[in-house]
Design an enzyme around this catalytic site. Sequence first.
Site, mmCIF file in Angstrom:
data_model
loop_
_atom_site.group_PDB
_atom_site.id
_atom_site.type_symbol
_atom_site.label_atom_id
_atom_site.label_comp_id
_atom_site.label_asym_id
_atom_site.label_seq_id
_atom_site.Cartn_x
_atom_site.Cartn_y
_atom_site.Cartn_z
ATOM 1 N N ASN A 50 -3.114 14.461 7.702
ATOM 2 C CA ASN A 50 -4.116 13.823 8.552
ATOM 3 C C ASN A 50 -3.472 13.439 9.877
ATOM 4 O O ASN A 50 -2.290 13.692 10.098
ATOM 5 C CB ASN A 50 -4.719 12.604 7.839
ATOM 6 C CG ASN A 50 -3.643 11.606 7.475
ATOM 7 O OD1 ASN A 50 -2.994 11.027 8.329
ATOM 8 N ND2 ASN A 50 -3.421 11.421 6.174
ATOM 9 N N ASP B 220 -6.140 11.109 -0.035
ATOM 10 C CA ASP B 220 -6.901 10.731 -1.229
ATOM 11 C C ASP B 220 -6.945 11.879 -2.237
ATOM 12 O O ASP B 220 -7.162 11.665 -3.423
ATOM 13 C CB ASP B 220 -8.329 10.333 -0.838
ATOM 14 C CG ASP B 220 -8.348 9.011 -0.084
ATOM 15 O OD1 ASP B 220 -7.529 8.135 -0.422
ATOM 16 O OD2 ASP B 220 -9.164 8.862 0.845
ATOM 17 N N ASP C 209 -4.320 5.611 -6.137
ATOM 18 C CA ASP C 209 -4.472 4.593 -5.096
ATOM 19 C C ASP C 209 -3.255 3.657 -5.181
ATOM 20 O O ASP C 209 -3.158 2.817 -6.073
ATOM 21 C CB ASP C 209 -5.771 3.811 -5.288
ATOM 22 C CG ASP C 209 -6.053 2.899 -4.097
ATOM 23 O OD1 ASP C 209 -5.087 2.324 -3.539
ATOM 24 O OD2 ASP C 209 -7.228 2.759 -3.733
ATOM 25 N N PHE D 190 -5.042 -1.685 4.933
ATOM 26 C CA PHE D 190 -5.778 -1.253 6.122
ATOM 27 C C PHE D 190 -7.007 -0.481 5.657
ATOM 28 O O PHE D 190 -6.995 0.103 4.567
ATOM 29 C CB PHE D 190 -4.893 -0.365 7.006
ATOM 30 C CG PHE D 190 -4.078 -1.154 7.996
ATOM 31 C CD1 PHE D 190 -3.101 -2.032 7.555
ATOM 32 C CD2 PHE D 190 -4.297 -1.029 9.357
ATOM 33 C CE1 PHE D 190 -2.349 -2.774 8.460
ATOM 34 C CE2 PHE D 190 -3.551 -1.768 10.277
ATOM 35 C CZ PHE D 190 -2.586 -2.636 9.831
ATOM 36 N N LYS E 292 -13.321 -3.250 -0.175
ATOM 37 C CA LYS E 292 -11.950 -2.775 -0.444
ATOM 38 C C LYS E 292 -10.999 -3.947 -0.728
ATOM 39 O O LYS E 292 -10.137 -3.853 -1.596
ATOM 40 C CB LYS E 292 -11.407 -1.983 0.755
ATOM 41 C CG LYS E 292 -11.714 -0.505 0.651
ATOM 42 C CD LYS E 292 -11.237 0.285 1.842
ATOM 43 C CE LYS E 292 -12.090 1.538 1.964
ATOM 44 N NZ LYS E 292 -11.887 2.283 3.192
ATOM 45 N N LYS F 106 -9.247 -3.797 -4.298
ATOM 46 C CA LYS F 106 -7.807 -3.525 -4.360
ATOM 47 C C LYS F 106 -6.984 -4.796 -4.544
ATOM 48 O O LYS F 106 -5.752 -4.745 -4.506
ATOM 49 C CB LYS F 106 -7.366 -2.774 -3.097
ATOM 50 C CG LYS F 106 -8.113 -1.434 -2.906
ATOM 51 C CD LYS F 106 -7.425 -0.541 -1.902
ATOM 52 C CE LYS F 106 -8.244 0.717 -1.624
ATOM 53 N NZ LYS F 106 -7.479 1.800 -1.010
HETATM 54 N N1 CTP Z 1 -4.351 3.716 0.182
HETATM 55 C C1 CTP Z 1 -3.416 3.827 -0.831
HETATM 56 N N2 CTP Z 1 -3.398 4.932 -1.650
HETATM 57 C C2 CTP Z 1 -4.326 5.914 -1.489
HETATM 58 C C3 CTP Z 1 -5.283 5.800 -0.452
HETATM 59 C C4 CTP Z 1 -5.265 4.687 0.361
HETATM 60 O O1 CTP Z 1 -2.580 2.936 -0.991
HETATM 61 N N3 CTP Z 1 -4.275 6.973 -2.284
HETATM 62 C C5 CTP Z 1 -4.351 2.504 1.013
HETATM 63 C C6 CTP Z 1 -4.148 2.735 2.483
HETATM 64 O O2 CTP Z 1 -2.787 2.669 2.841
HETATM 65 C C7 CTP Z 1 -4.923 1.579 3.113
HETATM 66 C C8 CTP Z 1 -6.019 1.320 2.140
HETATM 67 O O3 CTP Z 1 -5.603 1.917 0.903
HETATM 68 O O4 CTP Z 1 -4.135 0.399 3.197
HETATM 69 C C9 CTP Z 1 -7.383 1.852 2.523
HETATM 70 O O5 CTP Z 1 -7.421 3.211 2.628
HETATM 71 P P1 CTP Z 1 -8.768 3.996 3.036
HETATM 72 O O6 CTP Z 1 -8.446 5.443 3.053
HETATM 73 O O7 CTP Z 1 -9.382 3.404 4.218
HETATM 74 O O8 CTP Z 1 -9.718 3.612 1.863
HETATM 75 P P2 CTP Z 1 -9.914 4.192 0.462
HETATM 76 O O9 CTP Z 1 -9.606 3.105 -0.502
HETATM 77 O O10 CTP Z 1 -9.163 5.455 0.296
HETATM 78 O O11 CTP Z 1 -11.479 4.429 0.416
HETATM 79 P P3 CTP Z 1 -12.399 5.547 1.106
HETATM 80 O O12 CTP Z 1 -11.513 6.713 1.383
HETATM 81 O O13 CTP Z 1 -13.405 5.797 0.087
HETATM 82 O O14 CTP Z 1 -12.933 4.914 2.357
#
Ligand code: CTP
Length: 401
Positions: A210, A279, A306, A323, A337, A341
């Site tokens: 990304n 993700d 996650d 974040f 979130k 989390k």
């Molecule tokens: N994060 C993580 N592990 C993942 C994905 C995300 O630890 N596999 C953490 C990121 O570092 C960030 C937070 O989760 O601090 C939010 O990530 P974001 O991508 O915005 O949210 P998601 O929980 O992945 O939800 P969505 O993609 O459905 O918006």
Amino acid sequence: MYLLAGKRVLLCVSGSIAAYKAADLVRRLQEVGAEVQVAMTSGGRAFITPLTLQALSKRPVALELLDTTEDAQIGHIELAEEADVVLVAPATANLIARMAAGMADDIVTALLLVTRAPVVVAPAMNTNMLEHPAVQANLRRMAELGYRVVESDSGELACGQEGAGRLPDPDELIAEVAAALSERDLEGCRVLVSAGPTREPLDPVRYLSNRSSGRMGYEIAAAAWRRGARVTVVSGPSSLAPPRGAEMVAVETAAEMQAAMEERVGDSDVVVMVAAVADYRPANVAAEKIKKLDEQLAVPLERTTDILARLSDAPGKRVLVGFAAETESVRDNAKEKLARKGLDLIVANDVAAADRGFEVATNAALLIDRDGGEEETGLIGKDELADRVLDRVAALRAASS
Ligand code: CTP
């Protein structure tokens, strides 16, 4: 224009070949908001002209201690008293010896005795000189006297020798100056930061990733270090210079990032998960480069773990910060979130706009903490946002201790 905004920096230049870097240093100090006043030793003047530094700083350079033609008699006292911080760069063995002995035999040493501002000293000299016991003893003495002595860089020196003694880059010196001025409200606190993107391999030459540059995470790390924290950064691939003072752990995939974070979370007081973790990853990594055979190619993806949610289950007490990059319903999504989390603080930003989020130096965030406290930052630099996040972290730590 944030790090040293409105700060008066007295830059003292002495006679090392690295003095030529003082011109760039003046410019960089100004770019981060500082007003720069230059003072030079006679040795410094042999390597770079006062005219150059005067033109860049837009102020007369302080050169003479005993000059009846200048109003320097009183002026130099004022220069020392006005300074918010003093940076001695480069500092030669000779100047270091004079400083360690408390001498006042030229304008620079006199200013250094008068000022009550923090003083950052950046030695730059030949490696053998630097390693000489007399110089080392003087540097220890300087530390005892309260000077902030910057470790020199290693590399090829102007004399052709390889080794320690190089003047660090302007940005590194600015980080030291900002740290000397910073509140030390995270002194000794162990801060673990994740930063950058992850790369999920598809075959030996391709990956899914990304647009994260790593900048926000590196700014958090840099700000935590300025405030006295011991910082570890688990970073996906980034082209940025590593933040000063941080231990760096390089990872590529989400799985590697997870392992690195889980290994270190037990030894942390604060975790800030800034990384843009994938993700999904390709369910199968092809052993050989995928050939273009068909018109369409479908790649099955599977969920990654996650990491942040898992870290909230780790034993021990710490402040956990996440974040959230959103393109709609920022507040609602962020609150959801935060709860899901198990976070203490979430930093949500709208990544749909061009001036914030990925690949730019600015951001506008909504900070929401576990008690429902909210703060909208407006559009600010990522360096400033990092301090705002850590202000909240420090408050949350104080509230739970
Ligand atoms: N994060 C993580 N592990 C993942 C994905 C995300 O630890 N596999 C953490 C990121 O570092 C960030 C937070 O989760 O601090 C939010 O990530 P974001 O991508 O915005 O949210 P998601 O929980 O992945 O939800 P969505 O993609 O459905 O918006």
